[in-house]
Write a protein that holds these residues in place. Structure first.
Motif, PDB file in Angstrom:
ATOM      1  N   PRO A   1       0.733  -1.446   0.084  1.00 50.04           N
ATOM      2  CA  PRO A   1      -0.010   0.159   0.048  1.00 50.04           C
ATOM      3  C   PRO A   1       0.878   1.203  -0.030  1.00 50.04           C
ATOM      4  CG  PRO A   1      -0.030  -0.903   2.268  1.00 50.04           C
ATOM      5  CD  PRO A   1       0.825  -1.825   1.363  1.00 50.04           C
ATOM      6  N   VAL A   2       0.302   2.396  -0.347  1.00 53.07           N
ATOM      7  CA  VAL A   2       1.233   3.656  -0.338  1.00 53.07           C
ATOM      8  C   VAL A   2       0.436   4.296   0.669  1.00 53.07           C
ATOM      9  CG1 VAL A   2       1.593   5.677  -1.366  1.00 53.07           C
ATOM     10  CG2 VAL A   2       1.427   3.342  -2.904  1.00 53.07           C
ATOM     11  N   ALA A   3       1.209   4.916   1.833  1.00 57.16           N
ATOM     12  CA  ALA A   3       0.817   5.916   2.560  1.00 57.16           C
ATOM     13  C   ALA A   3       1.289   7.088   2.486  1.00 57.16           C
ATOM     14  CB  ALA A   3       1.298   5.070   4.117  1.00 57.16           C
ATOM     15  N   PHE A   4       0.533   8.158   2.833  1.00 54.10           N
ATOM     16  CA  PHE A   4       0.916   9.508   2.824  1.00 54.10           C
ATOM     17  C   PHE A   4       1.295  10.218   4.005  1.00 54.10           C
ATOM     18  CE2 PHE A   4      -1.375   8.159  -1.136  1.00 54.10           C
ATOM     19  CZ  PHE A   4      -0.517   8.536  -2.178  1.00 54.10           C
ATOM     20  N   GLU A   5       2.414  10.918   4.330  1.00 53.12           N
ATOM     21  CA  GLU A   5       2.695  11.392   5.400  1.00 53.12           C
ATOM     22  C   GLU A   5       2.430  13.018   5.316  1.00 53.12           C
ATOM     23  OE1 GLU A   5       3.963   9.613   8.472  1.00 53.12           O
ATOM     24  OE2 GLU A   5       3.422   8.081   6.982  1.00 53.12           O
ATOM     25  N   GLY A   6       2.104  13.562   6.352  1.00 52.88           N
ATOM     26  CA  GLY A   6       1.893  14.777   6.261  1.00 52.88           C
ATOM     27  C   GLY A   6       0.758  15.378   5.398  1.00 52.88           C
ATOM     28  N   SER A   7       1.126  16.474   4.676  1.00 54.88           N
ATOM     29  CA  SER A   7       0.284  16.751   3.506  1.00 54.88           C
ATOM     30  C   SER A   7       0.538  16.312   2.189  1.00 54.88           C
ATOM     31  CB  SER A   7       0.319  18.436   3.586  1.00 54.88           C
ATOM     32  OG  SER A   7       1.527  18.846   3.103  1.00 54.88           O
ATOM     33  N   SER A   8       1.414  15.218   1.974  1.00 54.09           N
ATOM     34  CA  SER A   8       1.608  14.851   0.986  1.00 54.09           C
ATOM     35  C   SER A   8       0.704  14.459   0.008  1.00 54.09           C
ATOM     36  CB  SER A   8       2.883  13.752   0.964  1.00 54.09           C
ATOM     37  OG  SER A   8       2.316  12.565   1.684  1.00 54.09           O
TER      38      SER A   8
ATOM     39  N   PHE B   1      10.540  -0.396   3.618  1.00 47.69           N
ATOM     40  CA  PHE B   1       9.710  -1.120   4.753  1.00 47.69           C
ATOM     41  C   PHE B   1       8.980  -2.011   4.056  1.00 47.69           C
ATOM     42  CE2 PHE B   1      10.846   3.164   6.662  1.00 47.69           C
ATOM     43  CZ  PHE B   1      11.446   2.889   7.708  1.00 47.69           C
ATOM     44  N   ASP B   2       8.574  -3.078   4.920  1.00 46.25           N
ATOM     45  CA  ASP B   2       7.731  -4.157   4.441  1.00 46.25           C
ATOM     46  C   ASP B   2       6.186  -3.895   4.322  1.00 46.25           C
ATOM     47  OD1 ASP B   2      10.108  -5.942   3.986  1.00 46.25           O
ATOM     48  OD2 ASP B   2       9.748  -6.860   5.926  1.00 46.25           O
ATOM     49  N   ASP B   3       5.746  -2.948   5.181  1.00 42.79           N
ATOM     50  CA  ASP B   3       4.409  -2.758   5.257  1.00 42.79           C
ATOM     51  C   ASP B   3       3.926  -1.706   4.288  1.00 42.79           C
ATOM     52  OD1 ASP B   3       5.869  -0.919   6.601  1.00 42.79           O
ATOM     53  OD2 ASP B   3       4.082  -0.310   8.076  1.00 42.79           O
ATOM     54  N   ALA B   4       4.485  -0.676   3.807  1.00 42.16           N
ATOM     55  CA  ALA B   4       3.993   0.527   2.909  1.00 42.16           C
ATOM     56  C   ALA B   4       5.211   1.102   2.171  1.00 42.16           C
ATOM     57  CB  ALA B   4       3.215   1.207   3.644  1.00 42.16           C
TER      58      ALA B   4
ATOM     59  N   LYS C   1      11.771  15.835   8.345  1.00 37.95           N
ATOM     60  CA  LYS C   1      10.904  15.865   9.617  1.00 37.95           C
ATOM     61  C   LYS C   1       9.783  14.615   9.286  1.00 37.95           C
ATOM     62  CE  LYS C   1       7.170  18.393  11.644  1.00 37.95           C
ATOM     63  NZ  LYS C   1       5.938  17.706  11.261  1.00 37.95           N
ATOM     64  N   HIS C   2       9.204  14.404   8.184  1.00 42.80           N
ATOM     65  CA  HIS C   2       8.207  13.261   7.983  1.00 42.80           C
ATOM     66  C   HIS C   2       9.080  11.993   8.008  1.00 42.80           C
ATOM     67  CE1 HIS C   2       4.901  15.646   7.570  1.00 42.80           C
ATOM     68  NE2 HIS C   2       5.613  16.276   6.506  1.00 42.80           N
ATOM     69  N   TYR C   3      10.469  11.855   7.835  1.00 37.98           N
ATOM     70  CA  TYR C   3      11.309  10.708   7.500  1.00 37.98           C
ATOM     71  C   TYR C   3      11.295  10.449   9.235  1.00 37.98           C
ATOM     72  CZ  TYR C   3      15.218   7.541   6.844  1.00 37.98           C
ATOM     73  OH  TYR C   3      16.037   6.272   6.948  1.00 37.98           O
ATOM     74  N   THR C   4      11.753  11.431   9.840  1.00 39.72           N
ATOM     75  CA  THR C   4      12.245  11.022  11.264  1.00 39.72           C
ATOM     76  C   THR C   4      11.045  10.780  12.164  1.00 39.72           C
ATOM     77  OG1 THR C   4      13.889  12.998  11.256  1.00 39.72           O
ATOM     78  CG2 THR C   4      13.240  12.182  13.350  1.00 39.72           C
ATOM     79  N   GLU C   5       9.680  11.265  11.868  1.00 39.59           N
ATOM     80  CA  GLU C   5       8.670  10.886  12.425  1.00 39.59           C
ATOM     81  C   GLU C   5       8.450   9.335  12.043  1.00 39.59           C
ATOM     82  OE1 GLU C   5       5.941  13.731  11.187  1.00 39.59           O
ATOM     83  OE2 GLU C   5       6.424  15.089  12.723  1.00 39.59           O
ATOM     84  N   LEU C   6       8.366   9.007  10.784  1.00 33.69           N
ATOM     85  CA  LEU C   6       8.425   7.737  10.450  1.00 33.69           C
ATOM     86  C   LEU C   6       9.128   6.476  11.016  1.00 33.69           C
ATOM     87  CD1 LEU C   6       7.021   5.477   8.440  1.00 33.69           C
ATOM     88  CD2 LEU C   6       8.509   6.493   6.668  1.00 33.69           C
ATOM     89  N   MET C   7      10.397   7.071  11.141  1.00 33.44           N
ATOM     90  CA  MET C   7      11.316   6.028  11.928  1.00 33.44           C
ATOM     91  C   MET C   7      11.048   6.005  13.191  1.00 33.44           C
ATOM     92  SD  MET C   7      13.352   5.186   9.468  1.00 33.44           S
ATOM     93  CE  MET C   7      14.461   4.364  10.406  1.00 33.44           C
ATOM     94  N   ASN C   8      10.581   7.008  13.872  1.00 28.70           N
ATOM     95  CA  ASN C   8      10.352   6.796  15.317  1.00 28.70           C
ATOM     96  C   ASN C   8       9.185   5.783  15.482  1.00 28.70           C
ATOM     97  OD1 ASN C   8      12.429   8.338  16.284  1.00 28.70           O
ATOM     98  ND2 ASN C   8      11.010  10.136  16.406  1.00 28.70           N
ATOM     99  N   GLU C   9       7.992   6.121  14.611  1.00 30.81           N
ATOM    100  CA  GLU C   9       6.730   4.859  14.350  1.00 30.81           C
ATOM    101  C   GLU C   9       7.144   3.580  14.282  1.00 30.81           C
ATOM    102  OE1 GLU C   9       4.195   6.555  11.545  1.00 30.81           O
ATOM    103  OE2 GLU C   9       4.034   8.116  12.528  1.00 30.81           O
ATOM    104  N   GLN C  10       8.085   3.419  13.374  1.00 32.94           N
ATOM    105  CA  GLN C  10       8.638   2.053  12.929  1.00 32.94           C
ATOM    106  C   GLN C  10       9.342   1.341  14.031  1.00 32.94           C
ATOM    107  OE1 GLN C  10       8.453   0.143  10.079  1.00 32.94           O
ATOM    108  NE2 GLN C  10       6.737   1.761   9.186  1.00 32.94           N
TER     109      GLN C  10
ATOM    110  N   ALA D   1       8.829   2.104  17.436  1.00 31.97           N
ATOM    111  CA  ALA D   1       7.919   1.884  18.416  1.00 31.97           C
ATOM    112  C   ALA D   1       7.119   0.579  17.962  1.00 31.97           C
ATOM    113  CB  ALA D   1       7.147   3.127  18.463  1.00 31.97           C
ATOM    114  N   ARG D   2       6.861   0.301  16.730  1.00 34.95           N
ATOM    115  CA  ARG D   2       5.927  -0.949  16.480  1.00 34.95           C
ATOM    116  C   ARG D   2       6.749  -1.981  16.711  1.00 34.95           C
ATOM    117  NH1 ARG D   2       4.463   1.151  10.650  1.00 34.95           N
ATOM    118  NH2 ARG D   2       2.885   2.466  11.184  1.00 34.95           N
ATOM    119  N   LYS D   3       8.082  -2.097  16.482  1.00 34.89           N
ATOM    120  CA  LYS D   3       9.014  -3.300  16.650  1.00 34.89           C
ATOM    121  C   LYS D   3       9.159  -3.474  18.335  1.00 34.89           C
ATOM    122  CE  LYS D   3      12.038  -2.924  12.656  1.00 34.89           C
ATOM    123  NZ  LYS D   3      13.396  -2.763  12.387  1.00 34.89           N
ATOM    124  N   ARG D   4       9.050  -2.552  19.108  1.00 33.29           N
ATOM    125  CA  ARG D   4       9.108  -2.786  20.519  1.00 33.29           C
ATOM    126  C   ARG D   4       7.901  -2.929  21.214  1.00 33.29           C
ATOM    127  NH1 ARG D   4      12.153   2.847  21.956  1.00 33.29           N
ATOM    128  NH2 ARG D   4      10.687   3.587  20.267  1.00 33.29           N
ATOM    129  N   GLN D   5       6.768  -2.988  20.462  1.00 36.79           N
ATOM    130  CA  GLN D   5       5.562  -3.680  21.015  1.00 36.79           C
ATOM    131  C   GLN D   5       5.336  -5.231  20.840  1.00 36.79           C
ATOM    132  OE1 GLN D   5       2.289  -1.795  18.519  1.00 36.79           O
ATOM    133  NE2 GLN D   5       2.338   0.246  19.548  1.00 36.79           N
TER     134      GLN D   5
END
Length: 122
Positions: free
Chosen positions: A7-14, A79-82, A106-115, A117-121
């Protein structure tokens, strides 16, 4: 979506930014992102390491009848998910503006932080 297609995911206002492209550039951006989602390379791209590891820039060139227009779509597909679209914009100068680089970073950094966090769950 086809098997193996991400899937294609859009960050921010992209997504809104791409929607504001002229029709030819918007269609080209959609086609190129679809190719990336299928695991293919876009027809005109380059790595953009100043944004982050794995970030790439799709280069779209069109003519609106009044001259040549250039648009850019910065994305990450490692990433494998999108496929993540970080930023999209019309390029008006020979060098990509600091503002556009910073916005994508900025969006890259936010995405990396989310990725991470997902791995730690559990």
């Amino acid at each position: 979506m086809r098997s193996g297609e991400k899937p294609v995911a859009f960050e921010g206002s992209s997504l809104e930014d791409i929607s504001a492209f002229p029709p030819k550039a918007r269609r080209q951006a959609g086609y190129e992102l679809h190719q990336v989602a299928l695991g293919e390379d876009p027809s005109d791209w380059k790595p953009i390491a100043t944004v982050g590891s794995g970030a790439r820039e799709i280069r779209i060139k069109t003519d609106d009848g009044n001259g040549r227009l250039e648009h850019r779509v910065i994305y990450v597909a490692k990433f494998d998910d999108a496929v993540y679209v970080l930023h999209a914009f019309r390029k008006t100068t020979p060098q990509t503006s600091r503002h556009d680089i910073e916005r994508a970073r900025k969006h890259y950094t936010e995405l990396m932080n989310e990725q991470r966090a997902r791995k730690r769950q559990p």
